[in-house]
Design a protein around this motif. Structure first.
Motif, PDB file in Angstrom:
ATOM      1  N   UNK A 193      22.858  51.133   4.026  1.00 25.93           N
ATOM      2  CA  UNK A 193      22.179  51.895   2.977  1.00 25.93           C
ATOM      3  C   UNK A 193      22.557  53.379   3.031  1.00 25.93           C
ATOM      4  N   UNK A 194      22.601  53.943   4.242  1.00 27.71           N
ATOM      5  CA  UNK A 194      22.971  55.360   4.388  1.00 27.71           C
ATOM      6  C   UNK A 194      24.393  55.593   3.881  1.00 27.71           C
ATOM      7  N   UNK A 195      25.298  54.674   4.204  1.00 28.77           N
ATOM      8  CA  UNK A 195      26.686  54.793   3.733  1.00 28.77           C
ATOM      9  C   UNK A 195      26.740  54.716   2.208  1.00 28.77           C
ATOM     10  N   UNK A 196      25.948  53.775   1.634  1.00 29.97           N
ATOM     11  CA  UNK A 196      25.908  53.641   0.167  1.00 29.97           C
ATOM     12  C   UNK A 196      25.319  54.900  -0.483  1.00 29.97           C
ATOM     13  N   UNK A 197      24.297  55.464   0.150  1.00 29.74           N
ATOM     14  CA  UNK A 197      23.683  56.692  -0.363  1.00 29.74           C
ATOM     15  C   UNK A 197      24.666  57.862  -0.337  1.00 29.74           C
ATOM     16  N   UNK A 198      25.465  57.935   0.717  1.00 33.95           N
ATOM     17  CA  UNK A 198      26.468  58.997   0.806  1.00 33.95           C
ATOM     18  C   UNK A 198      27.521  58.847  -0.293  1.00 33.95           C
ATOM     19  N   UNK A 199      27.943  57.606  -0.541  1.00 28.21           N
ATOM     20  CA  UNK A 199      28.905  57.365  -1.615  1.00 28.21           C
ATOM     21  C   UNK A 199      28.313  57.731  -2.972  1.00 28.21           C
ATOM     22  N   UNK A 200      27.031  57.386  -3.168  1.00 24.77           N
ATOM     23  CA  UNK A 200      26.358  57.736  -4.428  1.00 24.77           C
ATOM     24  C   UNK A 200      26.205  59.244  -4.569  1.00 24.77           C
ATOM     25  N   UNK A 201      25.989  59.920  -3.451  1.00 22.79           N
ATOM     26  CA  UNK A 201      25.864  61.377  -3.494  1.00 22.79           C
ATOM     27  C   UNK A 201      27.184  62.031  -3.905  1.00 22.79           C
ATOM     28  N   UNK A 202      28.292  61.479  -3.412  1.00 20.56           N
ATOM     29  CA  UNK A 202      29.613  61.971  -3.830  1.00 20.56           C
ATOM     30  C   UNK A 202      29.820  61.709  -5.318  1.00 20.56           C
TER      31      UNK A 202
END
Length: 222
Positions: free
Chosen positions: A188-197
């Motif tokens: 989830x954290x990795x997905x959130x970082x990708x969404x933030x980018x």
């Protein structure tokens, strides 16, 4: 605790209308870039402004010198607000129609007033595209008039909807964290970082789209 999903966008939460002060937080970044020793950030910002100036100058022509400054300032203001909205606990004013309409409607009204008073024949010519059959001319005038009237609305809704969509997706995914296992939380954290980018890219793109469309609308009335 949020009463509903959209309460995170409510301007009346916690600090009442003081949330709208976040619109002007971008001004705090100006002194370090313009009034102190020039830095790499300063050169990068000036380079970006010059690229925008050259692009807007092609769209606007040379009739009104310095008019690109209006649209570069508009781009900068929206860009600051979009990026600041990605930080936790900072109110995103560009996700509200009251803010986006306040930017789009006065611009559109000023274009229309200037165009109809100074270039009336030119404005009438825009209502009927070249090569339109005489039978279709009344329908084309109606269609072009409606598309012209809804322009500020489409500008405002496009910016607000894109900003809300990304923030809602980040909020929905973030709320599922407490019920997940350790492995899923890492994913989830990795997905959130990708969404933030992705949201950072959307912030730049939507600022650019708003400024370019405003420039195109203004070039039609000159």
């Amino acid at each position: 605790m949020m009463t509903n999903l959209f309460s995170s966008f409510d301007p009346s939460t916690i600090f009442l209308s003081l949330n709208w002060i976040s619109t002007f937080i971008g001004i705090l970044f100006i002194p370090s870039m313009y009034w102190l020793i020039p830095s790499r950030w300063n050169f990068l910002w000036v380079k970006m402004i010059m690229i925008l100036h050259n692009e807007f100058k092609v769209l606007l022509g040379t009739k009104f010198k310095g008019s690109t400054l209006i649209f570069i300032s508009l781009f900068s203001m929206i860009l600051f607000n979009n990026f600041l909205g990605l930080f936790p606990y900072i109110f995103t004013s560009s996700s509200h129609l009251i803010m986006t309409l306040a930017l789009a409607l006065p611009l559109w009204l000023s274009f229309m007033i200037y165009g109809w008073f100074n270039n009336t024949i030119h404005m009438f010519a825009h209502l009927v595209p070249q090569g339109t059959p005489p039978v279709l001319m009344p329908f084309m005038v109606l269609i072009e008039s409606i598309s012209n009237i809804i322009r500020p609305g489409t500008l405002a809704v496009r910016l607000a909807a894109n900003m809300i969509a990304g923030h809602l997706l980040l909020t929905l995914l973030g709320n599922t964290g407490p019920s997940m296992s350790l492995v899923m939380i890492n994913i989830l954290i990795f997905a959130q970082l990708l969404l933030l980018v992705l949201e950072s890219a959307v912030s730049i793109i939507q600022s650019y789209v708003f400024a370019v469309l405003s420039t195109l609308y203004s070039s039609e009335v000159i």
